[in-house]
Design a protein around this motif. Structure first.
Motif, PDB file in Angstrom:
ATOM      1  N   ARG A  38       9.001  17.039  22.723  1.00  0.00           N
ATOM      2  CA  ARG A  38       9.522  16.023  21.816  1.00  0.00           C
ATOM      3  C   ARG A  38      10.774  16.552  21.151  1.00  0.00           C
ATOM      4  O   ARG A  38      10.764  17.637  20.571  1.00  0.00           O
ATOM      5  CB  ARG A  38       8.491  15.652  20.732  1.00  0.00           C
ATOM      6  N   ASP A  39      11.838  15.785  21.266  1.00  0.00           N
ATOM      7  CA  ASP A  39      13.114  16.157  20.652  1.00  0.00           C
ATOM      8  C   ASP A  39      13.545  17.559  21.069  1.00  0.00           C
ATOM      9  O   ASP A  39      14.050  18.334  20.254  1.00  0.00           O
ATOM     10  CB  ASP A  39      13.040  16.050  19.123  1.00  0.00           C
ATOM     11  N   GLY A  40      13.308  17.909  22.349  1.00  0.00           N
ATOM     12  CA  GLY A  40      13.713  19.203  22.872  1.00  0.00           C
ATOM     13  C   GLY A  40      12.814  20.362  22.496  1.00  0.00           C
ATOM     14  O   GLY A  40      13.102  21.504  22.829  1.00  0.00           O
ATOM     15  N   VAL A  41      11.721  20.093  21.802  1.00  0.00           N
ATOM     16  CA  VAL A  41      10.800  21.143  21.377  1.00  0.00           C
ATOM     17  C   VAL A  41       9.509  21.031  22.190  1.00  0.00           C
ATOM     18  O   VAL A  41       8.907  19.953  22.249  1.00  0.00           O
ATOM     19  CB  VAL A  41      10.474  21.034  19.866  1.00  0.00           C
ATOM     20  N   LYS A  42       9.085  22.141  22.812  1.00  0.00           N
ATOM     21  CA  LYS A  42       7.847  22.152  23.577  1.00  0.00           C
ATOM     22  C   LYS A  42       6.676  22.438  22.636  1.00  0.00           C
ATOM     23  O   LYS A  42       6.688  23.411  21.892  1.00  0.00           O
ATOM     24  CB  LYS A  42       7.895  23.215  24.670  1.00  0.00           C
ATOM     25  N   ILE A  43       5.677  21.571  22.692  1.00  0.00           N
ATOM     26  CA  ILE A  43       4.491  21.708  21.851  1.00  0.00           C
ATOM     27  C   ILE A  43       3.313  21.965  22.776  1.00  0.00           C
ATOM     28  O   ILE A  43       3.050  21.189  23.685  1.00  0.00           O
ATOM     29  CB  ILE A  43       4.256  20.432  21.025  1.00  0.00           C
ATOM     30  N   ASN A  44       2.595  23.063  22.558  1.00  0.00           N
ATOM     31  CA  ASN A  44       1.455  23.438  23.368  1.00  0.00           C
ATOM     32  C   ASN A  44       0.194  23.249  22.540  1.00  0.00           C
ATOM     33  O   ASN A  44       0.054  23.830  21.472  1.00  0.00           O
ATOM     34  CB  ASN A  44       1.583  24.892  23.837  1.00  0.00           C
ATOM     35  N   VAL A  45      -0.710  22.403  23.027  1.00  0.00           N
ATOM     36  CA  VAL A  45      -1.964  22.137  22.333  1.00  0.00           C
ATOM     37  C   VAL A  45      -3.086  22.793  23.129  1.00  0.00           C
ATOM     38  O   VAL A  45      -3.420  22.350  24.221  1.00  0.00           O
ATOM     39  CB  VAL A  45      -2.221  20.613  22.219  1.00  0.00           C
ATOM     40  N   LYS A  46      -3.638  23.864  22.610  1.00  0.00           N
ATOM     41  CA  LYS A  46      -4.735  24.556  23.279  1.00  0.00           C
ATOM     42  C   LYS A  46      -6.032  23.776  23.067  1.00  0.00           C
ATOM     43  O   LYS A  46      -6.272  23.243  21.985  1.00  0.00           O
ATOM     44  CB  LYS A  46      -4.871  25.969  22.747  1.00  0.00           C
ATOM     45  N   VAL A  47      -6.846  23.713  24.118  1.00  0.00           N
ATOM     46  CA  VAL A  47      -8.083  22.942  24.078  1.00  0.00           C
ATOM     47  C   VAL A  47      -9.252  23.893  24.357  1.00  0.00           C
ATOM     48  O   VAL A  47      -9.229  24.614  25.356  1.00  0.00           O
ATOM     49  CB  VAL A  47      -8.049  21.802  25.115  1.00  0.00           C
ATOM     50  N   PRO A  48     -10.269  23.905  23.498  1.00  0.00           N
ATOM     51  CA  PRO A  48     -11.401  24.815  23.698  1.00  0.00           C
ATOM     52  C   PRO A  48     -12.268  24.388  24.894  1.00  0.00           C
ATOM     53  O   PRO A  48     -12.091  23.304  25.452  1.00  0.00           O
ATOM     54  CB  PRO A  48     -12.179  24.697  22.388  1.00  0.00           C
ATOM     55  N   ASP A  49     -13.218  25.242  25.240  1.00  0.00           N
ATOM     56  CA  ASP A  49     -14.094  24.977  26.381  1.00  0.00           C
ATOM     57  C   ASP A  49     -14.978  23.746  26.183  1.00  0.00           C
ATOM     58  O   ASP A  49     -15.316  23.066  27.142  1.00  0.00           O
ATOM     59  CB  ASP A  49     -14.996  26.189  26.654  1.00  0.00           C
ATOM     60  N   THR A  50     -15.370  23.470  24.960  1.00  0.00           N
ATOM     61  CA  THR A  50     -16.247  22.335  24.673  1.00  0.00           C
ATOM     62  C   THR A  50     -15.522  21.332  23.786  1.00  0.00           C
ATOM     63  O   THR A  50     -14.955  21.703  22.757  1.00  0.00           O
ATOM     64  CB  THR A  50     -17.535  22.805  23.962  1.00  0.00           C
ATOM     65  N   VAL A  51     -15.528  20.072  24.204  1.00  0.00           N
ATOM     66  CA  VAL A  51     -14.862  19.008  23.455  1.00  0.00           C
ATOM     67  C   VAL A  51     -15.798  17.810  23.346  1.00  0.00           C
ATOM     68  O   VAL A  51     -16.795  17.710  24.058  1.00  0.00           O
ATOM     69  CB  VAL A  51     -13.542  18.572  24.139  1.00  0.00           C
ATOM     70  N   SER A  52     -15.467  16.901  22.471  1.00  0.00           N
ATOM     71  CA  SER A  52     -16.177  15.637  22.341  1.00  0.00           C
ATOM     72  C   SER A  52     -15.306  14.558  22.967  1.00  0.00           C
ATOM     73  O   SER A  52     -14.102  14.489  22.697  1.00  0.00           O
ATOM     74  CB  SER A  52     -16.413  15.332  20.858  1.00  0.00           C
ATOM     75  N   VAL A  53     -15.900  13.729  23.824  1.00  0.00           N
ATOM     76  CA  VAL A  53     -15.146  12.675  24.510  1.00  0.00           C
ATOM     77  C   VAL A  53     -15.740  11.324  24.144  1.00  0.00           C
ATOM     78  O   VAL A  53     -16.949  11.124  24.230  1.00  0.00           O
ATOM     79  CB  VAL A  53     -15.181  12.858  26.044  1.00  0.00           C
ATOM     80  N   GLU A  54     -14.875  10.411  23.732  1.00  0.00           N
ATOM     81  CA  GLU A  54     -15.299   9.045  23.412  1.00  0.00           C
ATOM     82  C   GLU A  54     -14.536   8.096  24.318  1.00  0.00           C
ATOM     83  O   GLU A  54     -13.311   8.181  24.443  1.00  0.00           O
ATOM     84  CB  GLU A  54     -14.980   8.724  21.946  1.00  0.00           C
ATOM     85  N   LEU A  55     -15.251   7.206  24.971  1.00  0.00           N
ATOM     86  CA  LEU A  55     -14.651   6.207  25.851  1.00  0.00           C
ATOM     87  C   LEU A  55     -15.021   4.834  25.324  1.00  0.00           C
ATOM     88  O   LEU A  55     -16.194   4.537  25.097  1.00  0.00           O
ATOM     89  CB  LEU A  55     -15.164   6.368  27.284  1.00  0.00           C
ATOM     90  N   GLU A  56     -14.014   4.020  25.086  1.00  0.00           N
ATOM     91  CA  GLU A  56     -14.232   2.685  24.553  1.00  0.00           C
ATOM     92  C   GLU A  56     -13.555   1.675  25.471  1.00  0.00           C
ATOM     93  O   GLU A  56     -12.376   1.823  25.805  1.00  0.00           O
ATOM     94  CB  GLU A  56     -13.650   2.584  23.141  1.00  0.00           C
ATOM     95  N   VAL A  57     -14.296   0.672  25.889  1.00  0.00           N
ATOM     96  CA  VAL A  57     -13.752  -0.396  26.741  1.00  0.00           C
ATOM     97  C   VAL A  57     -13.929  -1.711  25.999  1.00  0.00           C
ATOM     98  O   VAL A  57     -15.023  -2.023  25.529  1.00  0.00           O
ATOM     99  CB  VAL A  57     -14.486  -0.462  28.102  1.00  0.00           C
ATOM    100  N   GLU A  58     -12.847  -2.464  25.870  1.00  0.00           N
ATOM    101  CA  GLU A  58     -12.899  -3.781  25.241  1.00  0.00           C
ATOM    102  C   GLU A  58     -12.381  -4.805  26.238  1.00  0.00           C
ATOM    103  O   GLU A  58     -11.281  -4.652  26.775  1.00  0.00           O
ATOM    104  CB  GLU A  58     -12.037  -3.821  23.980  1.00  0.00           C
ATOM    105  N   ILE A  59     -13.175  -5.821  26.491  1.00  0.00           N
ATOM    106  CA  ILE A  59     -12.771  -6.893  27.398  1.00  0.00           C
ATOM    107  C   ILE A  59     -12.788  -8.189  26.611  1.00  0.00           C
ATOM    108  O   ILE A  59     -13.828  -8.596  26.093  1.00  0.00           O
ATOM    109  CB  ILE A  59     -13.727  -6.982  28.613  1.00  0.00           C
ATOM    110  N   GLU A  60     -11.623  -8.801  26.517  1.00  0.00           N
ATOM    111  CA  GLU A  60     -11.480 -10.058  25.798  1.00  0.00           C
ATOM    112  C   GLU A  60     -10.855 -11.076  26.742  1.00  0.00           C
ATOM    113  O   GLU A  60     -10.384 -10.727  27.817  1.00  0.00           O
ATOM    114  CB  GLU A  60     -10.610  -9.855  24.556  1.00  0.00           C
ATOM    115  N   SER A  61     -10.820 -12.321  26.333  1.00  0.00           N
ATOM    116  CA  SER A  61     -10.295 -13.371  27.208  1.00  0.00           C
ATOM    117  C   SER A  61      -8.789 -13.236  27.461  1.00  0.00           C
ATOM    118  O   SER A  61      -8.306 -13.563  28.540  1.00  0.00           O
ATOM    119  CB  SER A  61     -10.606 -14.751  26.638  1.00  0.00           C
TER     120      SER A  61
END
Length: 72
Positions: A38-61
Motif C-alpha cells: 500500500r502506497d509503496g510500503v510492503k506490509i507483512n501480516v504473520k498468521v499463527p498455526d491456529t486461526v478462527s474462520v467464519e464463513l457467512e453466506v447471504e442470499i437475497e432476491s
C-alpha cells in the motif's frame, strides 16, 4: 485501538476475484503470512498455526454475498 486497518473494495470479474482468493490462499499456505503493498510500503501480516474462520453466506432476491473472516 487498531494499530492499522486496511480496507479495500473494488469491482472485478468473477475470474479475477477467484485469482485474488487463490493468491491469498497460496501465500497463507506457503509463507504462513500475507503480504500487502500500500502506497509503496510492503506490509507483512504473520498468521499463527491456529486461526478462527467464519464463513457467512447471504442470499437475497436482488443481491447475494459471501464473507470469509480469518482471525486470531
Amino acid at each position: 485501538m487498531d494499530l492499522m486497518e486496511i480496507s479495500e473494495e473494488r469491482t472485478m470479474g468473477r475470474e479475477e476475484a477467484a485469482r485474488l482468493l487463490h493468491e491469498l490462499a497460496d501465500s497463507l499456505a506457503r509463507h504462513n503470512a500475507l503480504d500487502f503493498i500500500r502506497d509503496g510500503v510492503k506490509i507483512n501480516v504473520k498468521v499463527p498455526d491456529t486461526v478462527s474462520v467464519e464463513l457467512e453466506v447471504e442470499i437475497e432476491s436482488d443481491e447475494s454475498s459471501i464473507e470469509i473472516e480469518i482471525s486470531w
